[in-house]
Design an enzyme around this catalytic site. Sequence first.
Site, short mmCIF file in Angstrom:
data_model
loop_
_atom_site.label_atom_id
_atom_site.label_comp_id
_atom_site.label_asym_id
_atom_site.label_seq_id
_atom_site.Cartn_x
_atom_site.Cartn_y
_atom_site.Cartn_z
N ASP A 162 64.28 -9.88 18.14
CA ASP A 162 65.06 -10.53 17.09
C ASP A 162 64.23 -10.50 15.80
O ASP A 162 63.02 -10.24 15.84
CB ASP A 162 65.36 -11.97 17.52
CG ASP A 162 65.96 -12.81 16.41
OD1 ASP A 162 66.99 -12.38 15.85
OD2 ASP A 162 65.39 -13.86 16.10
N ASP B 115 64.68 -12.91 12.52
CA ASP B 115 64.37 -14.20 11.89
C ASP B 115 63.84 -15.21 12.90
O ASP B 115 64.51 -15.54 13.87
CB ASP B 115 65.63 -14.74 11.20
CG ASP B 115 66.12 -13.80 10.11
OD1 ASP B 115 65.49 -13.74 9.06
OD2 ASP B 115 67.13 -13.10 10.34
N LYS C 227 74.51 -9.60 21.47
CA LYS C 227 73.34 -8.73 21.49
C LYS C 227 73.16 -8.11 22.87
O LYS C 227 72.79 -6.94 23.00
CB LYS C 227 72.08 -9.52 21.14
CG LYS C 227 71.99 -9.99 19.70
CD LYS C 227 70.66 -10.69 19.44
CE LYS C 227 70.57 -11.24 18.03
NZ LYS C 227 69.27 -11.87 17.74
N ASP D 202 64.67 -16.30 19.45
CA ASP D 202 64.44 -17.73 19.21
C ASP D 202 65.72 -18.51 18.90
O ASP D 202 65.72 -19.73 18.96
CB ASP D 202 63.48 -17.91 18.02
CG ASP D 202 64.14 -17.60 16.70
OD1 ASP D 202 64.32 -18.51 15.88
OD2 ASP D 202 64.51 -16.43 16.48
#
Length: 259
Positions: A10, A12, A186, A209
């Site tokens: 990922d 961010d 995803k 996260d």
Amino acid sequence: MTQKSIIFFDIDGTLLNHDKKLPTSTKEAIFKLKESGHTVAIATGRAPFMFEDLREELGIHTYVSYNGQYVVLDGEVLDTNPLNIPALEKLTEVALQNNHPVVFMDHEDMKANVPEHSFIKESIDSLKISHFPAHDPHYYKGRDLYQSLLFCTEGEERQYEQVFNEFDIIRWHPVAVDILPKGGSKAKGIEKIVQKLGILEDNLYAFGDGLNDIEMLSTVKNSVAMGNAEEPVKAVAKYVTKSVEDDGIVDGLKLVGLL
């Protein structure tokens, strides 16, 4: 380790810290993975045009963007999953009545249906990207869109969730939610790449996260949640590493035996 793997990151809060900076330790770890022959990929909710610089800096050509709706393998589009445009048009009509702006997004650009709004500025500015949506209320016409942004305060999205079953609505900012095709994720984007490459599940890794990482981390066998992740994210991951601010990527790669 002789068997080569593919690792999805990922962006961010995972690759980038909370100042949207790439830690030096993370960059060095990515290049070590590549030098060892592993494939490094990105799995993000961002649009492709929102992380061009990062892909260039890290030499990454495989990615799952728009939370799985636009998938690229070695620089070539592998799979797309566009929004239902008639349903999006109806949602936009309701949003206008509620003074909730909408931003339309394809693989190249994004446009807002209103000239300006404080919620758009606040949320887009938080990403610290160079792109900002210009005004074009008809941008949804005649093109595939892979995500839209709806700007409303927490709880106000429920009225849309109750009516528009064609979409998944996921909050990513106090005044903004993602509008995605129903069931897109995803995890499904990653599956397209894994099937194409013939990667075994033992050689598949994912780091994340956010709440939009839950399906990815609960599906991928070797999943790692960042130390700064929310508790529901940590709960589904096989491993929990340190925070992105504390060399969490390096620590996580050591946890899973890739470094």
